[in-house]
Design an enzyme around this catalytic site. Structure first.
Site, PDB file in Angstrom:
ATOM      1  N   ALA A  98       0.833  -1.197   0.000  1.00  0.00           N
ATOM      2  CA  ALA A  98       0.000   0.000   0.000  1.00  0.00           C
ATOM      3  C   ALA A  98       0.871   1.251   0.000  1.00  0.00           C
ATOM      4  O   ALA A  98       0.567   2.238  -0.680  1.00  0.00           O
ATOM      5  CB  ALA A  98      -0.925  -0.010   1.218  1.00  0.00           C
ATOM      6  N   SER A 121      -8.466   1.289   7.279  1.00  0.00           N
ATOM      7  CA  SER A 121      -7.799   0.205   7.972  1.00  0.00           C
ATOM      8  C   SER A 121      -8.706  -0.268   9.097  1.00  0.00           C
ATOM      9  O   SER A 121      -9.674   0.418   9.473  1.00  0.00           O
ATOM     10  CB  SER A 121      -6.454   0.673   8.533  1.00  0.00           C
ATOM     11  OG  SER A 121      -5.853  -0.322   9.343  1.00  0.00           O
ATOM     12  N   ARG A 122      -8.421  -1.427   9.649  1.00  0.00           N
ATOM     13  CA  ARG A 122      -9.186  -1.893  10.804  1.00  0.00           C
ATOM     14  C   ARG A 122      -8.758  -1.166  12.075  1.00  0.00           C
ATOM     15  O   ARG A 122      -9.375  -1.319  13.121  1.00  0.00           O
ATOM     16  CB  ARG A 122      -9.023  -3.401  10.953  1.00  0.00           C
ATOM     17  CG  ARG A 122      -9.852  -4.171   9.924  1.00  0.00           C
ATOM     18  CD  ARG A 122      -9.577  -5.644   9.937  1.00  0.00           C
ATOM     19  NE  ARG A 122     -10.599  -6.374   9.175  1.00  0.00           N
ATOM     20  CZ  ARG A 122     -10.436  -7.587   8.675  1.00  0.00           C
ATOM     21  NH1 ARG A 122      -9.288  -8.208   8.846  1.00  0.00           N
ATOM     22  NH2 ARG A 122     -11.407  -8.174   8.000  1.00  0.00           N
ATOM     23  N   LYS A 157      -3.104  -8.557  -6.489  1.00  0.00           N
ATOM     24  CA  LYS A 157      -3.001  -9.967  -6.858  1.00  0.00           C
ATOM     25  C   LYS A 157      -2.362 -10.750  -5.708  1.00  0.00           C
ATOM     26  O   LYS A 157      -1.644 -10.164  -4.893  1.00  0.00           O
ATOM     27  CB  LYS A 157      -2.229 -10.135  -8.170  1.00  0.00           C
ATOM     28  CG  LYS A 157      -0.846  -9.474  -8.173  1.00  0.00           C
ATOM     29  CD  LYS A 157       0.208 -10.383  -7.557  1.00  0.00           C
ATOM     30  CE  LYS A 157       1.397  -9.580  -7.118  1.00  0.00           C
ATOM     31  NZ  LYS A 157       2.031 -10.167  -5.936  1.00  0.00           N
ATOM     32  N   ARG A 171       3.856 -14.772   7.486  1.00  0.00           N
ATOM     33  CA  ARG A 171       2.706 -14.981   6.617  1.00  0.00           C
ATOM     34  C   ARG A 171       2.990 -15.955   5.484  1.00  0.00           C
ATOM     35  O   ARG A 171       2.117 -16.740   5.084  1.00  0.00           O
ATOM     36  CB  ARG A 171       2.261 -13.636   6.033  1.00  0.00           C
ATOM     37  CG  ARG A 171       1.126 -13.721   5.034  1.00  0.00           C
ATOM     38  CD  ARG A 171       0.857 -12.379   4.381  1.00  0.00           C
ATOM     39  NE  ARG A 171       1.965 -11.925   3.569  1.00  0.00           N
ATOM     40  CZ  ARG A 171       2.190 -12.328   2.323  1.00  0.00           C
ATOM     41  NH1 ARG A 171       1.390 -13.203   1.750  1.00  0.00           N
ATOM     42  NH2 ARG A 171       3.210 -11.856   1.636  1.00  0.00           N
ATOM     43  N   ASP A 217       2.175 -15.951  -3.961  1.00  0.00           N
ATOM     44  CA  ASP A 217       2.923 -14.703  -3.878  1.00  0.00           C
ATOM     45  C   ASP A 217       3.891 -14.522  -5.039  1.00  0.00           C
ATOM     46  O   ASP A 217       4.029 -13.424  -5.573  1.00  0.00           O
ATOM     47  CB  ASP A 217       3.712 -14.653  -2.561  1.00  0.00           C
ATOM     48  CG  ASP A 217       2.964 -13.908  -1.475  1.00  0.00           C
ATOM     49  OD1 ASP A 217       3.084 -12.678  -1.423  1.00  0.00           O
ATOM     50  OD2 ASP A 217       2.257 -14.556  -0.690  1.00  0.00           O
TER      51      ASP A 217
END
Length: 322
Positions: free
Chosen positions: A13, A33-34, A94, A162, A175
């Site tokens: 981002a 955002s959260r 993506k 992750r 990825d």
């Protein structure tokens, strides 16, 4: 002026926000955002006017024309639906989602709502990649017979990362492997035969994956991705009368070299400006201005075909996502 919102505040981002400054008639107006605190920090850093503490608030912002979704891909499905059902055009990072079923759901939702949607496969809008496609269309290397591409990064990643988490769609394939696969698809289409093998880690995600596409035309694509060592990140496109080499990184090349039978190699270069994400923003704005609901450079059909290939490969190598 196209007023952008960015959903998520991570590394990709940030790179997109940096490149948005290079796009004519583009303005970053809001971030979602959260965590409202995280959104405020991101907004201050990149000059956004507003920071929202939820995805729903960003999607409802009347001053946002289009939203770039930059969450980790396990959250793409939920985030995209949040924006599309609010009537907001979406540029979705993506890979689109974790599998074909949820990707199809996103596309169907956009089509039903008549809202623009595009996968952020920036390689497909890169100027030199498009130049290579045009050279091939013009017959510069004859008929494409072989595509070779690799994307390997140095590990090891810690267990909590992750990239090793199956619940988050971890592993090399989604990825990294999506780039070689997308290049082969761009040049040769959907293969009739797929063979793949992978070394899986203890979490059940792929660490090192090899893929072979076979086409009834006789063409082949030999592809690899991994997170056990840094590879060349190069690609070669071999035709019946020549070859195009793409240097590191092949998905955002600064040059390409055209080899033709009986002719001195020709290197075509371009200046790399920014991170390379501005081209996808430019394409989105072009499509919105033209009233399109999908991009001809990254159409929905392409996104779904590539996701189907990823599903087929995961089935062969035994990777399951929760």
């Amino acid at each position: 002026m196209t007023r952008w919102g960015i959903l998520a505040t991570g590394q990709i981002a940030s790179r997109f926000a940096e490149d948005l400054r290079l796009v004519p008639d583009a303005e970053l107006v809001a971030v979602g955002s959260r965590s409202v605190e995280t959104a405020k920090l991101f907004a201050e850093r990149y000059g956004a006017q507003r920071a929202h503490g939820s995805w729903v608030e960003l999607a409802a912002d009347p001053d946002v024309d289009v939203i770039y979704v930059a969450t980790p891909h396990a959250a793409h499905h939920e985030a995209a639906l949040t924006c599309l059902t609010a009537g907001k055009p979406v540029l979705l990072e993506k890979p689109f989602t974790l599998d074909l079923a949820t990707s199809t759901d996103v596309v169907d939702t956009a089509r039903a709502a008549g809202v623009f949607l595009m996968e952020a496969m920036w390689m497909r809008v890169n100027p030199l990649i498009l130049r290579a496609v045009q050279l091939i269309a013009d017959g510069a290397i004859g008929t494409v017979r072989n595509v070779r591409a690799d994307f390997g990064v140095a590990g090891p990643f810690p267990p909590e990362h992750r990239m090793r988490n199956a619940a988050l769609g971890g592993g090399a394939l989604l990825d990294l492997g999506i780039y070689p696969i997308s290049l082969a698809h761009l040049l040769l289409g959907v293969p009739q035969h797929i063979r793949s093998w992978a070394k899986l880690g203890p979490e059940g995600t792929d660490e090192n994956t090899g893929i072979l596409f076979g086409y009834d035309s006789g063409a082949l694509a030999t592809l690899s991705c991994g997170m056990v060592g840094a590879s060349e990140l190069t690609a070669s496109i071999t035709g019946s009368t020549g070859r195009i080499d793409l240097p590191e990184p092949f998905f955002r090349p600064g040059s390409l070299t055209l080899h033709r039978d009986g002719v001195e190699p020709e290197t075509i270069t371009t200046e790399i400006v920014g991170n390379g994400y501005q081209h996808e923003a430019i394409e989105v704005q072009r499509c919105l201005a033209a009233g399109l609901t999908e991009s001809p450079l990254v159409p929905h059909t392409t996104t779904l075909e590539v996701m189907a290939l990823l599903d087929a490969i995961r089935e062969q190598i035994g990777v399951r996502y929760e």
